[in-house]
Design an enzyme around this catalytic site. Sequence first.
Site, short mmCIF file in Angstrom:
data_model
loop_
_atom_site.label_atom_id
_atom_site.label_comp_id
_atom_site.label_asym_id
_atom_site.label_seq_id
_atom_site.Cartn_x
_atom_site.Cartn_y
_atom_site.Cartn_z
N GLU A 145 0.88 -1.18 0.00
CA GLU A 145 0.00 0.00 0.00
C GLU A 145 0.91 1.22 0.00
O GLU A 145 1.61 1.48 0.98
CB GLU A 145 -0.92 -0.02 1.22
CG GLU A 145 -2.04 0.99 1.14
CD GLU A 145 -3.06 0.77 2.26
OE1 GLU A 145 -4.24 0.59 1.98
OE2 GLU A 145 -2.65 0.79 3.45
N ARG A 342 3.47 9.80 8.02
CA ARG A 342 4.19 8.77 7.29
C ARG A 342 3.34 7.51 7.23
O ARG A 342 2.36 7.36 7.96
CB ARG A 342 5.51 8.45 8.01
CG ARG A 342 6.54 9.56 7.95
CD ARG A 342 7.85 9.10 8.55
NE ARG A 342 7.70 8.67 9.92
CZ ARG A 342 7.85 9.47 10.98
NH1 ARG A 342 8.17 10.74 10.82
NH2 ARG A 342 7.69 9.01 12.20
N LYS A 343 3.73 6.59 6.37
CA LYS A 343 2.96 5.35 6.22
C LYS A 343 3.02 4.51 7.49
O LYS A 343 2.01 3.97 7.93
CB LYS A 343 3.52 4.54 5.04
CG LYS A 343 2.73 3.28 4.73
CD LYS A 343 1.35 3.60 4.19
CE LYS A 343 0.43 2.39 4.12
NZ LYS A 343 -0.96 2.80 3.91
N VAL A 344 4.21 4.40 8.07
CA VAL A 344 4.34 3.57 9.27
C VAL A 344 4.52 4.49 10.47
O VAL A 344 5.45 5.29 10.50
CB VAL A 344 5.54 2.62 9.15
CG1 VAL A 344 5.70 1.80 10.43
CG2 VAL A 344 5.37 1.70 7.95
#
Lengths: 348, 348
Positions: A145, A342-344
């Site tokens: 993703e 952020r993504k994580v």
Amino acid sequence: MLLESFLYREIHEQPAVMQRVLDRELPNIQRLVAAIREHQIEHVVIAARGTSDNAARYAQYLLGAVNGLLVTLATPSLFLLYQRPPRLGRALVLGISQSGRSPDIVAVLHEGRRQGVLTPAITNMPDSPLAQAADVVLNLQAGVEQAVAATKTYTSQLTLIALLSAALADDQAMSAMLLQLPAFVTATLEQAATIGQYAQRYRFMQHCVVIGRGYNYATAFELALKLKELTYSSVEPYSSADFLHGPLALVEPGFPMIAVAPSGVLLPEMQAFIATVKERGADVVVISDSAETLALGQVPLTLPAGIPEWLSPIVAIVPGQLLALHIAHSRGYDFDQPRGIRKVTETR
Amino acid sequence: MLLESFLYREIHEQPAVMQRVLDRELPNIQRLVAAIREHQIEHVVIAARGTSDNAARYAQYLLGAVNGLLVTLATPSLFLLYQRPPRLGRALVLGISQSGRSPDIVAVLHEGRRQGVLTPAITNMPDSPLAQAADVVLNLQAGVEQAVAATKTYTSQLTLIALLSAALADDQAMSAMLLQLPAFVTATLEQAATIGQYAQRYRFMQHCVVIGRGYNYATAFELALKLKELTYSSVEPYSSADFLHGPLALVEPGFPMIAVAPSGVLLPEMQAFIATVKERGADVVVISDSAETLALGQVPLTLPAGIPEWLSPIVAIVPGQLLALHIAHSRGYDFDQPRGIRKVTETR
């Protein structure tokens, strides 16, 4: 730019991801069901944050109504920061995380293992620390993703929860209905162009409230989160009942609201709610398959007919994802990489 | 008008109400503790809405950290509207409601009785339907609360929860500390004039985020609710961890936030959080007893020294109540009777 964006493509990949889950994850679901029966599970504790916590809300209603299981949303700070975890008894401790990397969520599963309870995980990363702390891993099958705002991993989380509920109840009708899910989502996505036009109306909307209840309490939370992440508007989710206990004072003429109101047990409740806020002049987007209910709002986002209420959250979020995408597009925002996040996200 | 209002007077009555609770409710607390031991309670389910649900959040952390009890916030619609209540096992099912009259909350206690579990209630109305459905009633001892926005009943609910936790843990130090609570709140109220001046700064604030975590997650929710009810601004509560999972995208220069950050285990976490949002230009009100932490924000709301973290939510909400009152006053709003809401809300 819109059609080539990760977010647009990932929203449209959802039927394919669900199909992969239906095709590949049943053996893991059956392993988990067997372990649940073996451990004589009496209740469920779920550790999750952000989008995954909204999937946990769906589990709270679905596993409650279908499987009679009391579901607790964990308070991770008791486990990691305070180091005062509660006694888990005969709980199932389920971790849900796309990345499987947030230390506070992993800590809840570690404590579950320490107390000897069953600790499955739902994640997109089968090599992650969360997966390593889990007895059984359900894989989101979502591929990478790329967009920061989660879409395909959210609906995949919900699909796995619904598969688990059906398998645990040994409910053939539910299992059969789940096979139709990709087609329902495909039909919903066909509206994409219309939603792009509706989104223009919300170009300058600064705040908004999203209302859902029961199974779709989760949808209200997840849609509010998408709108915040992508459009930077201040958007708050509520159950219709909680909204009446105080926040109703916010409503003045033109107050923007989104009501998630598919057919089902709660539809009369949601219809009465929409009438109440319309009396005070609210401007309402309605997400529903009911023509009568859609007619109550200023803007109708139509769901396909024939979706049972328990399954509706997996479909009803899709027009909301598109609405958030198109509002962000009308504002010229970077919807693949919203500012500041952020993504994580690794929290303690 | 300000000094004669019900809301102003009720905020200032809080030390006297707490004193009455400390003087009169210990016998009921002891009855409840005896019943909990007799029933071998393994976990807790709380049914509540609005302000009372925020008291439930405090119970979730306090009974978890001090008593090792897993606390679930009930989903009332599963009980009343869906008629699919989960199995309660060896739960304590606690109803919290000022009026004791919301049908959905009463329904959860009725189901608890049907399943044979212990069902106490915390209410200001010992003749209410909720009290009638309860095995043991803890009385808020608040007298009539006339202002629609709850203040003295909220802190009284928290006081009863803390007394219960201390008695259940047989913790003499906690019980002794609770005797000092009215004096801590009196000292906090002495700042009232300063807060009136600070409130001017927020005359035109339209949206805001309130951050708290752990024990003070409840404070963030309750302060956000007061601000919504009284000032009609769009105010959303978050844990610092959840805010980092997405909503951080909202923060731009001048973004208004309130951080509840008293001394304790979570203070370093909250300090780091304030630094993160300040880097992005947020404008932060800090509620704290720590001079170093107060200095991180634009506006300091000072708490008295010497309050342990577990007790801090009962004190930390008070400057927030005053801030909401004074902002509403600066806007010329009717803070005893906010538009659109009533004192007793009956939801299904």
